[in-house]
Structures are given as C-alpha cells and as structure tokens.
Write a protein that holds these residues in place. Sequence first.
Motif, short mmCIF file in Angstrom:
data_model
loop_
_atom_site.label_atom_id
_atom_site.label_comp_id
_atom_site.label_asym_id
_atom_site.label_seq_id
_atom_site.Cartn_x
_atom_site.Cartn_y
_atom_site.Cartn_z
N GLY A 1 3.40 6.33 -4.96
CA GLY A 1 3.21 6.34 -6.45
C GLY A 1 2.04 7.48 -6.85
N THR A 2 1.01 7.41 -6.30
CA THR A 2 -0.12 8.39 -6.64
C THR A 2 0.51 9.82 -6.09
OG1 THR A 2 -1.12 7.68 -4.56
CG2 THR A 2 -2.07 6.97 -6.66
N HIS A 3 1.13 9.94 -4.99
CA HIS A 3 1.49 11.15 -4.33
C HIS A 3 2.30 11.59 -5.51
CE1 HIS A 3 -0.24 10.23 -0.49
NE2 HIS A 3 -0.23 11.57 -0.46
N GLY B 1 2.77 11.19 -8.88
CA GLY B 1 1.95 11.64 -9.85
C GLY B 1 1.18 13.01 -9.80
N MET B 2 0.60 13.15 -8.56
CA MET B 2 -0.25 14.20 -8.32
C MET B 2 0.62 15.62 -8.33
SD MET B 2 -2.86 14.44 -5.14
CE MET B 2 -1.43 14.88 -3.99
N PRO C 1 1.68 18.53 -1.34
CA PRO C 1 0.84 17.83 -0.82
C PRO C 1 1.87 16.79 0.06
CG PRO C 1 0.38 17.39 -2.62
CD PRO C 1 1.03 18.55 -2.76
N GLN D 1 9.10 11.95 2.04
CA GLN D 1 8.68 11.08 1.04
C GLN D 1 9.50 11.44 -0.42
OE1 GLN D 1 4.26 11.97 1.36
NE2 GLN D 1 4.26 9.90 0.50
N LEU E 1 2.16 1.96 -3.51
CA LEU E 1 1.09 2.53 -4.34
C LEU E 1 0.85 3.97 -3.93
CD1 LEU E 1 -1.24 -0.46 -4.53
CD2 LEU E 1 -0.77 1.20 -6.43
N CYS E 2 0.69 4.02 -2.67
CA CYS E 2 0.54 5.79 -2.18
C CYS E 2 1.47 6.65 -2.71
CB CYS E 2 0.26 5.66 -0.75
SG CYS E 2 -1.15 5.01 -0.49
N ILE F 1 0.94 -1.17 0.07
CA ILE F 1 0.23 0.06 0.01
C ILE F 1 0.77 1.31 0.05
CG2 ILE F 1 -1.71 1.26 1.39
CD1 ILE F 1 -2.76 -1.39 2.12
N GLU G 1 1.32 16.60 -11.85
CA GLU G 1 0.05 17.27 -12.36
C GLU G 1 -0.12 18.92 -11.97
OE1 GLU G 1 -3.61 15.17 -11.18
OE2 GLU G 1 -2.88 13.57 -12.43
#
Lengths: 125, 494
Positions: free
Chosen positions: A100-102, A104-105, A119, A124, A97-98, A94, A108
Amino acid sequence: MEDCDGMLQPVELQDFFITFFSAAMVILFGALYAMLFAWGRLHNRPRLVWWGYAAYAGLVAAVLTLADATHLTGLWTWLVVAMLVGYLVAPHAIWHLCQGTHAGMEDEEAAAGQGRASPVHPAQR
Amino acid sequence: MTRVGVLDSSNLTGGQRLAVKYFTVALVLFGAQILFGLLAGLQYLKPDFLYGVLDFNVNRMVHINAMVVWMLYGFLGSVYWLMEDEAQHPVVGLKLGEIAFWVLTLAVTVVVLVYLFVQYGPGDIKTIWFINEGREYIEAPRWADIGIVVVVLVFYFNVLATFIKGRFTGIGGVIVLDLFALAGLYLAGMFFTPNISIDQYWWWWVIHLWVEATWEVLVGAIMAWGLMKTLGVSRRIVQTWLYIEVALMFGSGILGLGHHYFWIGTPDYWFEIGGFFSALEPIPLVAMVVHSLYDAGKHHMKSSNHPALAWLIAHAFGNFLGAGVWGFMHTLPQINLYTHGTQWTPSHGHLAFFGAYATINIAFFYLAAQQWRGNVYMGAGIAGAWRWKWALTLLSVGVLGMTMALLIAGYEQSFIERAINGSTWAGYFEAQNHPWFQQAMWWRQIFGWVTAAGYLLLVWDLLAIGAGETRTATRVGHESEEAEAGAEAAPATA
Ligand code: HEM
Ligand code: HEM
Ligand SMILES: [Fe+2]
C-alpha cells in the motif's frame, strides 16, 4: 509448585533442553518464514514463498513441541493459538501494508514528475 | 565552510554540537561500564580481589548504572542529532539544553564519586537522599533523581518546542509521545516503600517498561531516521514500518511486564498474563529484522556511512537474538521457575542490552564522526577500515562469548540448584562449585577481555576515522534518485 492450583505445571527435568531448544526454534523459524515470504513475494519467486511455508511448518512443530514440554493446556492453549496465528498472518499483513505505501509513493512521484526509476519492483505492480 | 577530513565543530549545527557532547560522555561511561564489569567478573574468580576496597556489590552497581546512564546519554544525543533535520528547524532553547547537559554531567560525576568512595550508608532515609537508593540499575540517590527529572524536562521542552515550531513528522510524533512515557515512568522508581513486593512491583515499571516498550519504540524511531539517512530509504516506508512496530511493541510489551510478576508475591493471574503477552514480544522484533535486511538488500548495501549501517544491522540482529530469542527461551513461568535467579538472566541481559541498545548508539557515534569531519566519505575502501570492522567483530564476539558462557552456567544452575536441590542453600553452593559453572566464569572473563579490546579499538577508530580523507560522503538520495546519486559520488577505491 503443586500449590499453584493446577494453573501451572512446571517443566520436567528431562524436558529442560527440549524447552529451550524448541523456544529458540519458534523464533528462528518465525524469522526465516517472514524473510523467505518477503523475498519471494518481492522478487516474484513463488518457490521461495513455498520454502517460507516450509519454515512455518517448522514453526508449527516447534510450537507444539514447546507446548508439550511446558504443558500449555487449559487457558494456555490460547497462547499456542496466538503464536500459530500471529506468526502466520504477521508477514501477510505487513506485506499488504508495505505494498500500500509503495503504491501511494509511486503516485506521489509521478505527480511530482520524477517517477523515472520506480522504487517499486516490477513484480509488485 | 566545511573542511573535509578535519575535526571541526563548525561542521556541525547547534543541536549536533550538543549531541556530540552527549556522545562523548556516553563513550567514556561505556568504558567505565566495561572496566567495572571486568572487576566484578574477576571477583567471581578471585573472591578476595579488592575485597573491602571495592566489593562486588559496588562494582556491579557501577557496572550497570554506568550502562543505563551511557545509553540514556546516547539516546539524548541521538535525538538532538536528528531533531533539527527532522523538524527542519534549529533547536528551540538550545542554551538551556546546554546548561542542562552540564548540570546532568556534574550530577553524574558526583553520584559516581559517592558510589565509589562512600559506597553505602545505614538503612535510613538520609542514605536514600544522598548515597544510593538501592534499586538495581537506577540506584542514583534522590537528590540526583530530582536533578535528572529537571534536566529531562528541559530536554523535553527542546524536543517539543522544536517540532512544534518546525514540522511534525511521523518520526517526530512518535519520539515526542514516547519520550513523555519514558520520562513519566522514571517517576515510578522514585518513591520509597518498606514492602519489598510493592517496591519491586513499581521498580519493574521503570525497568521493563523502559527496555521492552519505551526504549524499543525510541530506537525504532531513531532506526527509521538512520535508515533514511544511511540508505536513502523513503520516509513513507520507514514510517509505515515504525507505526506497525510501535503497535506490536506496545501491544505485547506493556502487559509482558507480567513476566516479572511470577515470583515476587503478586497475584497468580500474572502467570497467564505475563506468559501470554511476553511470548508475543518477539513478533515485532522479527518484523524489524526483516525490515532492515530487506531495505539494506534492496539498496545493495550502498550507503553513505558503512560503519553506521553495519552497526544498524547489528542492532536489528542483536535485538532479535538478545531480546527475541534469549528472552523467549526463559519467559514462560513453567520454565522461568527454574531459570529465575540463575546466570540465565545475565546471559539474556548482556546480549539484549548490547544487541539492542549499545549497537544503535554506536551507529550514531559514527554518524556524528562523519559529520564532525565535514560530512567526510565513509563508504567502501575508506582508509583504516580494518579498525571499525575489527571493533565490530571483537565487541560482538566478546559479548556473544560471554552470553554463551553465562548460558552454560545458567543451564547448569537451573538443573542442580533449582530443579534437583529445590533452591536450597546447599544446592546453591553445589551449583556454584560445579566444574561447568567454574569454567563458564573463566570463559566469561576471557570474552570480557575480548569485549574490552573491541571497545579500545572502537574509541581509537571514532577518533581517527576519516582523518585526512578528502572525499565527501556518498549521497544517498530518495530511492528514485539512486542512479543519479551514484553517478555523482566519488568513486570508491576498494
Ligand atoms: C531489548 C530488550 C530487552 C532487554 C534490554 C532486556 C534485558 C533484561 C535484563 C537486564 C533482565 C534482568 C533484570 C534483572 O536484573 O533482574 C531481564 C529479565 C528478563 N527478561 Fe528481558 N530484556 C529485553 C527483552 C525481553 C523480551 C522481549 C523478553 C521475552 C520474550 C524478555 C524476557 C525476560 C524475562 C522473562 C526476564 C526475567 C528473568 C528472571 O528474573 O527470571 N526480555 N531482561
Ligand atoms: C566487558 C566485559 C563485561 C564483563 C566482564 C561483565 C561482567 C558482569 C558481571 C560480573 C555482572 C554481574 C552478574 C551477577 O550479578 O552475577 C554483570 C551484570 C550485567 N552486565 Fe555486564 N559485563 C561486561 C560487559 C557488559 C556489557 C557490554 C553489557 C551491555 C551492554 C553488560 C550488561 C550487564 C547487565 C544488563 C547486567 C545485569 C544482568 C542481570 O542482573 O541479569 N555488561 N556484568
Ligand atoms: Fe521484561
């Protein structure tokens, strides 16, 4: 229950309490480990992560106690393995994955020109 | 025109107006659930109380059917509530949805009246059609079943068409697919078979695959949306979590069904399948509690709606404790052999249903109350905050107290009735007459009254919260806008 051709050996009367107790401890230690792991990684505090592993050690003890009381032998050994491995790797998976999403964000937001207060915690990056 | 602090339907969109209708009926039925729970509990203490007028079986049936129906009303309301915002499009076919609401509510009223005044009929097909189908939790007679299916089809059309015309988000996609499974499963509880093993086999498809698969996933999606709204957590994060939870939940929950196939005459391989998969069911629940605490902590509990956030956190914990811990304690067949058919099961049932599903519906009641009063301020220091805090405390303490009392009773029964006396008739009575059991039933009743007090306070609070408040809600923007949003918000007067 002897008629269950050996697939199932019920809990002994004197082991009732230990069964309920160790079962509850499996889940509680599992949550404690996941929580300490996440907090420790997030705030870059390795000590917390180590406490997390201590909680996992507690989980191992609880799983083994439960396995003993409920006679998890034969095919049931797979359940013991699944619990030990599942609880161990779930927080890691998990986490990846998290992260990874952070990440990516962040991209963006930078693209949208509003990447000011990221954020993502410094630890991290 | 928004009028802050005043209960005014012009503050709501079309979908939201329909949602508050659903929420209102849900809250009323929640009250009915508690009332009939108290009656059934009293009959444990005074067996001739209302005997021949409202027997235990009737009170119990109304108690748990009211629960299932109020929770479904809450879910339908929650989906109508979030649908337009999520799809960025007004509800398609709203008029039809409105009609469906009234038809459903009329049907529910008739069913309840028949439950109370006709109660039961001879064991023939007419009874199944018109009085009661006799399947625990979903006892509605067949005419009502068919009505429910039609209403759900209309609802499903609303959802699907709105997302198609608007936009499909991850949350929207999960809701659409999950509702399809949820509605489809209901059909498994509708046909008649004279073989009780086969009957139970299919009945569990509805009950287990609802609460441990499709309902869990639905509240996962609702929770994801709730966290975005109350805390401003970013969509990317909540959706990633949602996908993980869906995978873990379905991965373990579907075959976890086997934990109900230990003793009903189904083949022996269900011991291993049920034991193995249901033992893994708590893993996603652990993940969920970590997720929500993590997000709440990261946002320093700074939220646009304190009561709603508190109830969302209660949901994460309650689900974890009631379903995860309490479920796991009796799920292995080696021990379920003794706990099955004792008060152990209601101990788990009360904590799990309240913890997982009552909580998140109540969170949405608060979101609705906020918007209904013109997106009124509901942060720290709101007037009369003691009410929502005490309602939360009394309801939680009440249900936890009942859970512990039933746990003690169940523990004693599994020893004396099941293990020592080998499930004999005499053993059953010996266990029922044991002081632990007798006292536990009193404690259950006392904590039931505590629960009821919490309910009354909750109703009062939902009607009163935000009245006369002039500030609007704290904005919780995207995470990176936090500083900005904080500066704009009205200062809290805590
Ligand atoms: C929110 C999720 C859940 C809810 C609302 C829930 C609720 C219930 C209820 C009401 C029953 C009694 C059904 C009846 O009338 O016979 C039940 C039975 C049972 N539940 Fe759950 N449950 C949930 C999750 C779980 C989980 C995750 C587990 C396992 C880890 C579990 C294990 C069991 C078992 C083993 C039984 C059968 C008890 C017996 O008949 O001996 N439950 N559940
Ligand atoms: C307010 C006080 C309440 C009282 C006094 C009460 C009492 C009872 C009683 C006497 C039964 C029948 C148990 C049996 O068959 O032996 C029952 C069943 C049940 N109640 Fe309640 N209840 C209350 C509130 C609730 C709440 C708040 C929930 C969940 C949100 C709930 C969920 C259930 C469920 C799921 C069952 C079926 C359990 C099973 O068959 O295992 N009850 N309740
Ligand atoms: Fe189940």
